[in-house]
Design a protein around this motif. Structure first.
Motif, mmCIF file in Angstrom:
data_model
loop_
_atom_site.group_PDB
_atom_site.id
_atom_site.type_symbol
_atom_site.label_atom_id
_atom_site.label_comp_id
_atom_site.label_asym_id
_atom_site.label_seq_id
_atom_site.Cartn_x
_atom_site.Cartn_y
_atom_site.Cartn_z
ATOM 1 N N ASP A 1 -9.824 4.978 15.947
ATOM 2 C CA ASP A 1 -9.442 4.260 14.723
ATOM 3 C C ASP A 1 -9.567 5.156 13.493
ATOM 4 O OD1 ASP A 1 -9.207 2.206 16.495
ATOM 5 O OD2 ASP A 1 -11.001 1.134 15.844
ATOM 6 N N LEU A 2 -9.079 6.378 13.601
ATOM 7 C CA LEU A 2 -9.229 7.370 12.539
ATOM 8 C C LEU A 2 -7.975 7.466 11.688
ATOM 9 C CD1 LEU A 2 -10.802 10.208 14.706
ATOM 10 C CD2 LEU A 2 -12.015 8.443 13.408
ATOM 11 N N GLY A 3 -8.170 7.714 10.403
ATOM 12 C CA GLY A 3 -7.064 7.967 9.500
ATOM 13 C C GLY A 3 -6.738 9.448 9.433
ATOM 14 N N ALA A 4 -5.550 9.765 8.943
ATOM 15 C CA ALA A 4 -5.142 11.159 8.805
ATOM 16 C C ALA A 4 -5.992 11.860 7.754
ATOM 17 C CB ALA A 4 -3.665 11.232 8.426
ATOM 18 N N SER B 1 -8.258 0.616 -4.048
ATOM 19 C CA SER B 1 -9.151 0.584 -5.208
ATOM 20 C C SER B 1 -8.438 -0.007 -6.416
ATOM 21 C CB SER B 1 -9.637 2.007 -5.530
ATOM 22 O OG SER B 1 -10.304 2.584 -4.433
ATOM 23 N N GLY B 2 -9.205 -0.384 -7.399
ATOM 24 C CA GLY B 2 -8.643 -0.856 -8.663
ATOM 25 C C GLY B 2 -8.016 -2.231 -8.597
ATOM 26 N N VAL B 3 -8.514 -3.090 -7.720
ATOM 27 C CA VAL B 3 -8.016 -4.464 -7.647
ATOM 28 C C VAL B 3 -8.692 -5.277 -8.749
ATOM 29 C CG1 VAL B 3 -7.834 -6.536 -6.242
ATOM 30 C CG2 VAL B 3 -7.639 -4.275 -5.167
ATOM 31 N N THR B 4 -7.897 -5.802 -9.670
ATOM 32 C CA THR B 4 -8.437 -6.532 -10.819
ATOM 33 C C THR B 4 -8.423 -8.030 -10.549
ATOM 34 O OG1 THR B 4 -7.675 -4.816 -12.336
ATOM 35 C CG2 THR B 4 -8.202 -6.968 -13.289
ATOM 36 N N VAL B 5 -9.574 -8.652 -10.714
ATOM 37 C CA VAL B 5 -9.711 -10.100 -10.545
ATOM 38 C C VAL B 5 -9.980 -10.715 -11.912
ATOM 39 C CG1 VAL B 5 -11.076 -11.945 -9.492
ATOM 40 C CG2 VAL B 5 -10.572 -9.859 -8.184
ATOM 41 N N THR B 6 -9.155 -11.684 -12.297
ATOM 42 C CA THR B 6 -9.316 -12.365 -13.584
ATOM 43 C C THR B 6 -9.823 -13.784 -13.355
ATOM 44 O OG1 THR B 6 -7.004 -13.056 -13.541
ATOM 45 C CG2 THR B 6 -7.510 -10.989 -14.662
ATOM 46 N N GLY B 7 -10.384 -14.358 -14.391
ATOM 47 C CA GLY B 7 -10.955 -15.689 -14.275
ATOM 48 C C GLY B 7 -9.904 -16.770 -14.088
ATOM 49 N N GLY B 8 -10.154 -17.705 -13.175
ATOM 50 C CA GLY B 8 -9.299 -18.861 -13.002
ATOM 51 C C GLY B 8 -7.981 -18.617 -12.314
ATOM 52 N N GLY B 9 -7.765 -17.421 -11.789
ATOM 53 C CA GLY B 9 -6.479 -17.142 -11.153
ATOM 54 C C GLY B 9 -6.656 -16.689 -9.715
ATOM 55 N N GLU B 10 -5.538 -16.384 -9.089
ATOM 56 C CA GLU B 10 -5.544 -15.883 -7.716
ATOM 57 C C GLU B 10 -4.833 -14.548 -7.686
ATOM 58 O OE1 GLU B 10 -3.146 -17.301 -3.927
ATOM 59 O OE2 GLU B 10 -4.933 -18.573 -4.208
ATOM 60 N N THR B 11 -5.466 -13.574 -7.063
ATOM 61 C CA THR B 11 -4.894 -12.230 -6.963
ATOM 62 C C THR B 11 -4.408 -11.997 -5.544
ATOM 63 O OG1 THR B 11 -6.438 -11.404 -8.652
ATOM 64 C CG2 THR B 11 -5.365 -9.769 -7.257
ATOM 65 N N THR B 12 -3.178 -11.530 -5.408
ATOM 66 C CA THR B 12 -2.611 -11.256 -4.091
ATOM 67 C C THR B 12 -2.549 -9.758 -3.857
ATOM 68 O OG1 THR B 12 -1.270 -13.272 -4.152
ATOM 69 C CG2 THR B 12 -0.599 -11.545 -2.602
ATOM 70 N N VAL B 13 -3.129 -9.313 -2.751
ATOM 71 C CA VAL B 13 -3.089 -7.899 -2.374
ATOM 72 C C VAL B 13 -2.679 -7.815 -0.914
ATOM 73 C CG1 VAL B 13 -4.379 -5.752 -2.157
ATOM 74 C CG2 VAL B 13 -4.929 -7.345 -4.009
ATOM 75 N N ASP B 14 -1.496 -7.251 -0.655
ATOM 76 C CA ASP B 14 -1.047 -7.036 0.715
ATOM 77 C C ASP B 14 -1.500 -5.655 1.184
ATOM 78 O OD1 ASP B 14 0.220 -9.504 0.828
ATOM 79 O OD2 ASP B 14 2.089 -8.687 -0.020
ATOM 80 N N ILE B 15 -1.926 -5.577 2.417
ATOM 81 C CA ILE B 15 -2.485 -4.344 2.970
ATOM 82 C C ILE B 15 -1.684 -3.951 4.198
ATOM 83 C CG2 ILE B 15 -4.546 -3.253 3.922
ATOM 84 C CD1 ILE B 15 -6.154 -5.482 2.461
ATOM 85 N N SER B 16 -1.261 -2.703 4.236
ATOM 86 C CA SER B 16 -0.494 -2.197 5.371
ATOM 87 C C SER B 16 -1.363 -1.226 6.171
ATOM 88 C CB SER B 16 0.771 -1.483 4.886
ATOM 89 O OG SER B 16 1.503 -0.957 5.968
ATOM 90 N N LEU B 17 -1.540 -1.492 7.456
ATOM 91 C CA LEU B 17 -2.348 -0.645 8.325
ATOM 92 C C LEU B 17 -1.460 0.223 9.207
ATOM 93 C CD1 LEU B 17 -5.107 -3.157 9.522
ATOM 94 C CD2 LEU B 17 -5.157 -1.610 7.563
ATOM 95 N N THR B 18 -1.951 1.420 9.529
ATOM 96 C CA THR B 18 -1.255 2.314 10.450
ATOM 97 C C THR B 18 -2.117 2.486 11.704
ATOM 98 O OG1 THR B 18 -2.276 4.259 9.422
ATOM 99 C CG2 THR B 18 -0.135 3.567 8.581
ATOM 100 N N PRO B 19 -1.467 2.672 12.850
ATOM 101 C CA PRO B 19 -2.245 2.888 14.074
ATOM 102 C C PRO B 19 -3.221 4.050 13.914
ATOM 103 C CG PRO B 19 0.053 2.518 14.607
ATOM 104 C CD PRO B 19 -0.020 2.661 13.116
ATOM 105 N N GLY B 20 -4.422 3.868 14.401
ATOM 106 C CA GLY B 20 -5.448 4.883 14.238
ATOM 107 C C GLY B 20 -5.286 6.048 15.208
ATOM 108 N N ALA B 21 -5.774 7.198 14.797
ATOM 109 C CA ALA B 21 -5.799 8.380 15.658
ATOM 110 C C ALA B 21 -7.093 8.386 16.478
ATOM 111 C CB ALA B 21 -5.705 9.646 14.816
ATOM 112 N N THR B 22 -7.100 9.187 17.535
ATOM 113 C CA THR B 22 -8.258 9.277 18.422
ATOM 114 C C THR B 22 -8.583 10.739 18.720
ATOM 115 O OG1 THR B 22 -7.732 7.162 19.471
ATOM 116 C CG2 THR B 22 -9.203 8.629 20.679
#
Length: 199
Positions: free
Chosen positions: A96-99, A34-55
């Motif tokens: 594919d469940l989170g903790a 949450s809270g990803v800010t996008v400004t005009g005329g620029g590029e925003t980089t957001v890296d996302i780290s995933l964890t193996p899902g529970a079952t």
């Protein structure tokens, strides 16, 4: 957008503002930033780290017999996290469940329902069997003076645990209410009529 073979992604023409990024991939727990800010005329980089899902796997039964086609939901409060149906043997899988701490719920119109708290640990598999309990039903009818059945009339149940309950009679003047707990109630027509106590 979708990631490429190297896990990179691009989402274009995003309006200026604050945004939430949600990610899902088979075999991994869903992620949200949450809270990803996008400004005009620029590029925003957001890296996302995933964890193996529970079952969670398990069996839904009633009176010792498997219940096919029951709906099994995993809830975070009132928000639906995952859902599936049981197979012909009453077995289900939620993947594919989170903790987190959740409520697991199984419902079958023919056999009732069950729910229980469950704690999910990241990247683990666990088994939770559920035994359905029949949901009480109330059947009744509404008649005009003289005995004629009254179709399409409202019915109100007073003093229900979650507030008054309402339903409608069918075209033949009959009604059914599901899921009331044991207790004392009164039912009446919303626009008046003689209240009828019942237990």
């Amino acid at each position: 957008g979708s990631t490429d073979a190297e896990g990179n992604y691009l989402i274009e023409t995003v309006p200026v503002g604050n945004w939430t990024i949600r990610t899902r991939a088979a075999g991994f727990a869903r992620a949200e930033i949450s809270g990803v800010t996008v400004t005009g005329g620029g590029e925003t980089t957001v890296d996302i780290s995933l964890t193996p899902g529970a079952t969670i796997t398990g069996r839904v039964s009633a009176d010792g017999d498997p219940v096919p086609d029951a709906i099994v939901d995993l809830l975070d409060g009132t928000a639906l996290v995952a859902s599936n149906r049981t197979d012909a043997s009453g077995n289900y899988t939620l993947s594919d469940l989170g903790a987190g701490s959740y409520t697991i719920q199984a419902v079958s119109q023919a056999h009732g329902e069950a729910n229980a708290p469950i704690t999910v640990t990241a990247s683990t598999n666990q088994t939770r069997d559920l035994v359905l309990t029949a949901v009480p039903e109330i059947h009744g009818s509404v008649r005009y003076v003289g005995g004629t059945l009254a179709g399409r009339q409202g019915v109100r149940i007073v003093n229900a645990p979650d507030g008054d309950e309402f339903t409608m009679t069918d075209t033949d003047g009959r009604f059914t209410l599901h899921g009331l707990a044991t207790g004392n109630y009164v039912w009446s027509l919303p626009d008046g009529g003689h209240p009828v106590p019942f237990t």
